[in-house]
Design a protein around this motif. Structure first.
Motif, PDB file in Angstrom:
ATOM      1  N   LEU A   1      41.028 -32.027 -66.910  1.00 62.55           N
ATOM      2  CA  LEU A   1      39.828 -32.415 -66.153  1.00 62.55           C
ATOM      3  C   LEU A   1      38.628 -31.550 -66.539  1.00 62.55           C
ATOM      4  N   LEU A   2      38.862 -30.266 -66.825  1.00 62.69           N
ATOM      5  CA  LEU A   2      37.761 -29.400 -67.267  1.00 62.69           C
ATOM      6  C   LEU A   2      37.174 -29.920 -68.586  1.00 62.69           C
ATOM      7  N   PHE A   3      38.052 -30.314 -69.516  1.00 58.28           N
ATOM      8  CA  PHE A   3      37.590 -30.873 -70.796  1.00 58.28           C
ATOM      9  C   PHE A   3      36.831 -32.177 -70.558  1.00 58.28           C
ATOM     10  N   LEU A   4      37.371 -33.028 -69.687  1.00 63.97           N
ATOM     11  CA  LEU A   4      36.725 -34.308 -69.363  1.00 63.97           C
ATOM     12  C   LEU A   4      35.315 -34.075 -68.815  1.00 63.97           C
ATOM     13  N   MET A   5      35.195 -33.116 -67.891  1.00 66.66           N
ATOM     14  CA  MET A   5      33.896 -32.846 -67.251  1.00 66.66           C
ATOM     15  C   MET A   5      32.888 -32.277 -68.257  1.00 66.66           C
ATOM     16  N   ASN A   6      33.344 -31.351 -69.109  1.00 69.53           N
ATOM     17  CA  ASN A   6      32.457 -30.763 -70.113  1.00 69.53           C
ATOM     18  C   ASN A   6      31.951 -31.849 -71.070  1.00 69.53           C
ATOM     19  N   GLY A   7      32.854 -32.728 -71.502  1.00 72.38           N
ATOM     20  CA  GLY A   7      32.468 -33.836 -72.379  1.00 72.38           C
ATOM     21  C   GLY A   7      31.504 -34.790 -71.685  1.00 72.38           C
ATOM     22  N   PHE A   8      31.761 -35.062 -70.407  1.00 62.64           N
ATOM     23  CA  PHE A   8      30.916 -35.978 -69.634  1.00 62.64           C
ATOM     24  C   PHE A   8      29.482 -35.436 -69.517  1.00 62.64           C
ATOM     25  N   MET A   9      29.349 -34.134 -69.255  1.00 65.39           N
ATOM     26  CA  MET A   9      28.010 -33.532 -69.155  1.00 65.39           C
ATOM     27  C   MET A   9      27.286 -33.616 -70.509  1.00 65.39           C
ATOM     28  N   MET A  10      28.042 -33.362 -71.579  1.00 67.38           N
ATOM     29  CA  MET A  10      27.459 -33.398 -72.927  1.00 67.38           C
ATOM     30  C   MET A  10      27.030 -34.831 -73.282  1.00 67.38           C
TER      31      MET A  10
ATOM     32  N   THR B   1      25.408 -35.291 -61.607  1.00 68.76           N
ATOM     33  CA  THR B   1      25.724 -34.027 -60.925  1.00 68.76           C
ATOM     34  C   THR B   1      26.829 -34.236 -59.889  1.00 68.76           C
ATOM     35  N   ILE B   2      26.734 -35.323 -59.120  1.00 70.94           N
ATOM     36  CA  ILE B   2      27.770 -35.624 -58.112  1.00 70.94           C
ATOM     37  C   ILE B   2      29.112 -35.848 -58.806  1.00 70.94           C
ATOM     38  N   ALA B   3      29.097 -36.639 -59.899  1.00 74.43           N
ATOM     39  CA  ALA B   3      30.340 -36.917 -60.638  1.00 74.43           C
ATOM     40  C   ALA B   3      30.937 -35.622 -61.200  1.00 74.43           C
ATOM     41  N   GLY B   4      30.062 -34.770 -61.760  1.00 74.51           N
ATOM     42  CA  GLY B   4      30.531 -33.494 -62.333  1.00 74.51           C
ATOM     43  C   GLY B   4      31.187 -32.612 -61.283  1.00 74.51           C
ATOM     44  N   PHE B   5      30.526 -32.482 -60.124  1.00 73.65           N
ATOM     45  CA  PHE B   5      31.100 -31.657 -59.047  1.00 73.65           C
ATOM     46  C   PHE B   5      32.386 -32.276 -58.494  1.00 73.65           C
ATOM     47  N   ALA B   6      32.465 -33.631 -58.477  1.00 74.64           N
ATOM     48  CA  ALA B   6      33.677 -34.294 -57.973  1.00 74.64           C
ATOM     49  C   ALA B   6      34.882 -33.986 -58.877  1.00 74.64           C
ATOM     50  N   ILE B   7      34.672 -34.086 -60.199  1.00 70.96           N
ATOM     51  CA  ILE B   7      35.763 -33.770 -61.145  1.00 70.96           C
ATOM     52  C   ILE B   7      36.173 -32.306 -60.992  1.00 70.96           C
ATOM     53  N   LEU B   8      35.160 -31.434 -60.885  1.00 74.61           N
ATOM     54  CA  LEU B   8      35.428 -30.000 -60.759  1.00 74.61           C
ATOM     55  C   LEU B   8      36.175 -29.686 -59.456  1.00 74.61           C
ATOM     56  N   ALA B   9      35.815 -30.387 -58.381  1.00 77.60           N
ATOM     57  CA  ALA B   9      36.475 -30.152 -57.084  1.00 77.60           C
ATOM     58  C   ALA B   9      37.960 -30.488 -57.141  1.00 77.60           C
ATOM     59  N   VAL B  10      38.306 -31.553 -57.868  1.00 80.09           N
ATOM     60  CA  VAL B  10      39.720 -31.928 -58.018  1.00 80.09           C
ATOM     61  C   VAL B  10      40.463 -30.866 -58.842  1.00 80.09           C
ATOM     62  N   ALA B  11      39.828 -30.414 -59.932  1.00 79.07           N
ATOM     63  CA  ALA B  11      40.480 -29.448 -60.833  1.00 79.07           C
ATOM     64  C   ALA B  11      40.576 -28.050 -60.227  1.00 79.07           C
ATOM     65  N   TRP B  12      39.570 -27.660 -59.443  1.00 84.59           N
ATOM     66  CA  TRP B  12      39.374 -26.272 -58.992  1.00 84.59           C
ATOM     67  C   TRP B  12      40.641 -25.581 -58.485  1.00 84.59           C
ATOM     68  N   PRO B  13      41.361 -26.162 -57.484  1.00 84.86           N
ATOM     69  CA  PRO B  13      42.512 -25.419 -56.941  1.00 84.86           C
ATOM     70  C   PRO B  13      43.716 -25.366 -57.879  1.00 84.86           C
ATOM     71  N   MET B  14      43.705 -26.188 -58.943  1.00 87.21           N
ATOM     72  CA  MET B  14      44.892 -26.289 -59.809  1.00 87.21           C
ATOM     73  C   MET B  14      44.774 -25.496 -61.109  1.00 87.21           C
ATOM     74  N   VAL B  15      43.573 -24.982 -61.419  1.00 82.36           N
ATOM     75  CA  VAL B  15      43.391 -24.287 -62.707  1.00 82.36           C
ATOM     76  C   VAL B  15      44.320 -23.071 -62.762  1.00 82.36           C
ATOM     77  N   MET B  16      45.072 -22.968 -63.840  1.00 77.58           N
ATOM     78  CA  MET B  16      46.096 -21.933 -63.932  1.00 77.58           C
ATOM     79  C   MET B  16      45.487 -20.544 -64.041  1.00 77.58           C
ATOM     80  N   ALA B  17      45.986 -19.639 -63.207  1.00 81.00           N
ATOM     81  CA  ALA B  17      45.532 -18.244 -63.287  1.00 81.00           C
ATOM     82  C   ALA B  17      46.259 -17.564 -64.439  1.00 81.00           C
ATOM     83  N   ASP B  18      45.514 -16.894 -65.284  1.00 79.07           N
ATOM     84  CA  ASP B  18      46.117 -16.113 -66.367  1.00 79.07           C
ATOM     85  C   ASP B  18      45.582 -14.696 -66.229  1.00 79.07           C
TER      86      ASP B  18
END
Length: 400
Positions: free
Chosen positions: A31-40, A184-201
């Protein structure tokens, strides 16, 4: 980023790899890749609108777009250093959150000076997020013990395609500012879904003591050359294929866009298949076969007697180039004795400079020699990639 997993989990490499095709940690980074591509992609249809609103010349617009590239390249090494200290999860989230509102800001800037600042920041956040999400993808590959990098880049392509395809009609229908609000709304929506699941390293142990210096080992620079020589041809197809088809092969305006469309389509499809190919045949063999296909495809496009043959050549080149960059990025994130963020920042910096700056130089040369010679001679770069392809073995470190 060794075999560390989510916070509080055991860092032993024997830990069970997540099951299924799309566990939460893979979904999040996809989803992070999808959002970055979408903004670009959403930025592309705004370019002519911004030009008209600011009343600037093509030359000034070129400088604005160059500012985007400079911002991107300056932030990549900084992001690499921060990732090695704080981990890719924190930096991915931070840069993504900074990136989403910038297009809206760019739609509201009243004059040229602020447009330069806005584009510098837009490029900077895109570039820094790029390094961070690639580093997170490397960490997820290690955790899952299988390749996922190619499909992550496929999601980026999908996002870019959606942003570019929806942007023009949305601007025409709702106007520039409303389009930016929706993006902007779409970008934040994708980010909101991804946010809690991003793997901590966890930060690399050496990073606590490391100063932010460029790596002395030649390895990241050699893999950087692989990325650079894979992305210069990609940039030249993106920027010049339509002009080549129209001016030199007599294609219609409608047909001239099909060169890049065919290239993008085969590239996206093959990126979804690339991880399975890499897991099956190994990174080195996959890279070599891809490089040969790309070489044949571009030579075919350059020597084509008509537009149809050239479009088939570009489609073949897309199949080849699709997995060259993901393999280089996976290798960069797995280099022995080097924090993944540092290796990745070198390779993304070198690779993206190929896509940002080489096409303008190519355009200048093409004015004198024509695009046919350009597309026939650029594949010489792939010979260097073949010579360096043995270093792709580091991409297979995910299975250790």
């Amino acid at each position: 980023m060794d075999h560390h997993t989510t916070a509080g989990a055991s860092d032993a490499p024997r830990e069970m790899a997540p099951q299924g095709y799309m566990p939460r940690i893979r979904l999040a980074v996809s989803l992070l890749f999808l959002m970055n591509g979408f903004m670009m992609g959403s930025w592309a249809p705004k370019i002519p609108v911004l030009k008209d609103r600011l009343g600037i010349s093509e030359g000034m617009l070129g400088l604005l777009i160059l500012t985007f590239g400079i911002g991107s390249l300056l932030m990549m090494p900084i992001a690499g250093g921060l990732i090695s200290r704080l981990g890719s999860q924190k930096i991915s989230k931070l840069m993504a959150a900074c990136l989403v509102p910038v297009l809206l800001v760019l739609s509201l800037v009243p004059g040229l000076p602020l447009a330069f600042v806005g584009l510098f920041l837009f490029g900077g956040f895109i570039g820094a997020m790029d390094v961070a999400m690639n580093a997170n993808a490397v960490a997820v590959e290690k955790r899952m013990r299988r390749a996922i990098m190619s499909s992550c880049h496929a999601y980026w392509s999908l996002g870019a395609l959606a942003g570019a395809a929806l942007g023009g009609p949305a601007i025409a229908q709702f106007g520039e500012i409303m389009h930016a609000v929706l993006v902007t709304i779409a970008g934040f929506a994708i980010l909101a879904v991804a946010w809690p699941m991003v793997m901590a390293d966890h930060p690399h142990p050496e990073a606590e003591r490391e100063k932010l210096a460029l790596p002395r080992s030649p390895l990241p620079w050699l893999i950087g050359i692989v990325a650079l020589f894979s992305m210069i041809p990609e940039g030249s197809v993106i920027d010049w294929s339509a002009l080549y088809l129209r001016n030199e092969l007599g294609a219609s305006v409608a047909l001239s866009g099909y060169g890049f469309a065919a290239f993008s389509a085969t590239m996206a499809i093959m990126r979804f298949a690339g991880d399975q190919l890499r897991d099956r045949f190994g990174a080195v063999r996959t890279l070599r076969v891809c490089t040969l296909l790309a070489l044949v495809g571009l030579v075919m496009a350059g020597l084509a007697p008509d537009a149809t043959v050239a479009i088939i050549g570009f489609a073949l080149a897309g199949i080849g180039i699709s997995n060259m960059v993901p393999i280089a990025f996976s290798a960069a994130g797995n280099l022995p004795g080097l924090a993944p963020g540092i290796g990745l920042s070198v390779v993304t910096f070198m690779g993206y400079s190929g896509i940002l700056f080489a096409p303008s130089l190519i355009g200048f040369i093409a004015e004198h020699v024509g695009f046919s010679i350009i597309f026939t001679s650029i594949p010489a770069l792939f010979i260097v990639v073949l010579l360096l392809s043995g270093h792709a073995v580091h991409a297979d470190a995910t299975k250790d």
